[in-house]
Design an enzyme around this catalytic site. Structure first.
Site, mmCIF file in Angstrom:
data_model
loop_
_atom_site.group_PDB
_atom_site.id
_atom_site.type_symbol
_atom_site.label_atom_id
_atom_site.label_comp_id
_atom_site.label_asym_id
_atom_site.label_seq_id
_atom_site.Cartn_x
_atom_site.Cartn_y
_atom_site.Cartn_z
ATOM 1 N N SER A 8 0.847 -1.197 0.000
ATOM 2 C CA SER A 8 0.000 0.000 0.000
ATOM 3 C C SER A 8 0.880 1.243 0.000
ATOM 4 O O SER A 8 0.400 2.358 0.176
ATOM 5 C CB SER A 8 -0.905 -0.017 1.241
ATOM 6 O OG SER A 8 -0.102 -0.185 2.391
ATOM 7 N N ASN A 9 2.196 1.046 -0.182
ATOM 8 C CA ASN A 9 3.146 2.154 -0.052
ATOM 9 C C ASN A 9 3.608 2.661 -1.432
ATOM 10 O O ASN A 9 4.405 2.023 -2.112
ATOM 11 C CB ASN A 9 4.341 1.662 0.785
ATOM 12 C CG ASN A 9 5.280 2.786 1.169
ATOM 13 O OD1 ASN A 9 5.466 3.730 0.409
ATOM 14 N ND2 ASN A 9 5.886 2.673 2.336
ATOM 15 N N LYS A 12 7.460 2.993 -2.022
ATOM 16 C CA LYS A 12 8.182 1.762 -2.363
ATOM 17 C C LYS A 12 8.002 1.444 -3.845
ATOM 18 O O LYS A 12 8.949 1.063 -4.525
ATOM 19 C CB LYS A 12 7.637 0.585 -1.545
ATOM 20 C CG LYS A 12 8.020 0.635 -0.087
ATOM 21 C CD LYS A 12 7.487 -0.597 0.619
ATOM 22 C CE LYS A 12 7.848 -0.563 2.086
ATOM 23 N NZ LYS A 12 7.326 -1.725 2.806
ATOM 24 N N GLU A 36 1.097 -7.888 9.808
ATOM 25 C CA GLU A 36 2.502 -8.309 9.858
ATOM 26 C C GLU A 36 2.775 -9.038 11.166
ATOM 27 O O GLU A 36 2.163 -8.728 12.185
ATOM 28 C CB GLU A 36 3.414 -7.079 9.767
ATOM 29 C CG GLU A 36 3.445 -6.507 8.376
ATOM 30 C CD GLU A 36 4.379 -5.304 8.258
ATOM 31 O OE1 GLU A 36 5.090 -4.982 9.215
ATOM 32 O OE2 GLU A 36 4.368 -4.705 7.171
ATOM 33 N N ASP A 67 9.480 -5.747 2.992
ATOM 34 C CA ASP A 67 9.417 -5.180 4.337
ATOM 35 C C ASP A 67 10.766 -4.548 4.651
ATOM 36 O O ASP A 67 11.814 -5.098 4.327
ATOM 37 C CB ASP A 67 9.069 -6.264 5.365
ATOM 38 C CG ASP A 67 8.435 -5.642 6.581
ATOM 39 O OD1 ASP A 67 7.329 -5.081 6.451
ATOM 40 O OD2 ASP A 67 9.055 -5.677 7.667
ATOM 41 N N PHE A 144 11.237 9.451 1.848
ATOM 42 C CA PHE A 144 10.093 9.259 2.739
ATOM 43 C C PHE A 144 10.574 8.665 4.056
ATOM 44 O O PHE A 144 11.760 8.353 4.218
ATOM 45 C CB PHE A 144 9.028 8.364 2.078
ATOM 46 C CG PHE A 144 9.441 6.925 1.903
ATOM 47 C CD1 PHE A 144 10.303 6.549 0.880
ATOM 48 C CD2 PHE A 144 8.970 5.941 2.762
ATOM 49 C CE1 PHE A 144 10.678 5.225 0.715
ATOM 50 C CE2 PHE A 144 9.333 4.602 2.606
ATOM 51 C CZ PHE A 144 10.197 4.258 1.576
ATOM 52 N N TYR A 146 12.118 7.659 7.321
ATOM 53 C CA TYR A 146 13.257 8.135 8.114
ATOM 54 C C TYR A 146 14.353 8.792 7.272
ATOM 55 O O TYR A 146 15.418 9.122 7.798
ATOM 56 C CB TYR A 146 13.870 6.950 8.882
ATOM 57 C CG TYR A 146 12.929 6.313 9.884
ATOM 58 C CD1 TYR A 146 12.829 6.789 11.179
ATOM 59 C CD2 TYR A 146 12.121 5.230 9.530
ATOM 60 C CE1 TYR A 146 11.967 6.205 12.104
ATOM 61 C CE2 TYR A 146 11.252 4.638 10.439
ATOM 62 C CZ TYR A 146 11.181 5.133 11.715
ATOM 63 O OH TYR A 146 10.323 4.561 12.631
HETATM 64 P P1 IMP Z 1 7.440 -1.239 6.105
HETATM 65 O O1 IMP Z 1 7.010 -2.021 7.327
HETATM 66 O O2 IMP Z 1 8.291 -2.028 5.197
HETATM 67 O O3 IMP Z 1 6.303 -0.559 5.420
HETATM 68 O O4 IMP Z 1 8.397 -0.066 6.584
HETATM 69 C C1 IMP Z 1 8.253 0.507 7.844
HETATM 70 C C2 IMP Z 1 8.544 1.955 7.820
HETATM 71 O O5 IMP Z 1 9.921 2.170 7.629
HETATM 72 C C3 IMP Z 1 7.851 2.749 6.718
HETATM 73 O O6 IMP Z 1 6.587 3.162 7.117
HETATM 74 C C4 IMP Z 1 8.770 3.931 6.552
HETATM 75 O O7 IMP Z 1 8.426 4.945 7.457
HETATM 76 C C5 IMP Z 1 10.125 3.357 6.942
HETATM 77 N N1 IMP Z 1 10.909 3.082 5.736
HETATM 78 C C6 IMP Z 1 10.848 2.010 4.916
HETATM 79 N N2 IMP Z 1 11.722 2.134 3.906
HETATM 80 C C7 IMP Z 1 12.331 3.328 4.096
HETATM 81 C C8 IMP Z 1 13.312 4.023 3.359
HETATM 82 O O8 IMP Z 1 13.805 3.599 2.299
HETATM 83 N N3 IMP Z 1 13.702 5.208 3.868
HETATM 84 C C9 IMP Z 1 13.187 5.726 5.020
HETATM 85 N N4 IMP Z 1 12.264 5.118 5.729
HETATM 86 C C10 IMP Z 1 11.827 3.921 5.276
#
Ligand code: IMP
Length: 188
Positions: A8-9, A12, A36, A67, A144, A146
């Site tokens: 949903s991102n 990504k 998750e 992830d 996006f 961090y």
């Molecule tokens: P997710 O569980 O894979 O969706 O990632 C968790 C969280 O990590 C996301 O909501 C982002 O805030 C952060 N995140 C994931 N990938 C990146 C990145 O490439 N740069 C910065 N923050 C990231």
């Protein structure tokens, strides 16, 4: 090969698009959102999410998930696989606050891609890490999550200040490169 990408991102999807530019792989976006697991390693989270997403999607082609997490050394790897939850509740500012008195700023990002293959029920994973440190303040407006507080090793700027560097050396780029190697091997 055709693969469904369950996410949903949008960020990504965009970064995958850059990393897969000129590569012969058809990706179709899938809007399923499965819960998750609480594993600490994003690779374990992704592995289980791939299988669950395939079952939820009801398609017959391979299903891919991704992830990612930010692992901070002086916080024993936190927020790690909980990076999404932490940023939603506290923002990047929350991380800076938590680390206010910490001199060891070392951290790494890890991305794991997992693909469920329906023909044999196998799950393959492809991972990439990017080492660096957490800045003292938020800088930049690109990327996006961090990105405004993460400075990759051997660089001065945050990912959010230097998105071209992120495209070249990021955890996600490295994971996608592993996936490309796998697909090229399968083709040959
Ligand atoms: P997710 O569980 O894979 O969706 O990632 C968790 C969280 O990590 C996301 O909501 C982002 O805030 C952060 N995140 C994931 N990938 C990146 C990145 O490439 N740069 C910065 N923050 C990231």
């Amino acid at each position: 090969m055709e693969i469904f990408f369950a996410t949903s991102n949008d960020n990504k999807v965009r970064e995958f698009g850059h990393a897969l530019k000129d590569f012969d792989l058809k990706i179709k976006r899938l809007n399923v959102n499965v819960p998750e697991t609480d594993d600490e390693d994003v690779e374990d989270v992704a592995r289980k999410k791939a299988r669950d997403s395939f079952e939820a999607a009801g398609v017959d082609s391979p299903v891919m998930v991704e992830d990612s997490g930010l692992y901070v050394k002086s916080l024993n790897g936190f927020p790690g696989s909980m990076s999404g939850f932490f940023i939603k509740k506290c923002g990047e500012e929350g991380l800076l606050k938590l680390m206010k008195n910490l001199d060891n700023r070392k951290a790494f990002f890890k991305t794991s891609i997992a693909i469920y293959f329906p023909k044999n029920g196998d799950v393959k994973t492809f991972s990439g890490k990017c080492r660096g440190k957490i800045s003292r303040d938020k800088r930049g407006s690109g990327g996006f999550g961090y990105d405004p507080v993460f400075i990759p090793e051997n660089h001065e700027n945050t990912f959010a200040e230097d998105i071209e560097t992120k495209k070249r050396i990021s955890h996600r780029k490295k994971a996608v490169d592993e996936l490309k190697d796998f697909i090229n091997n399968e083709k040959s």
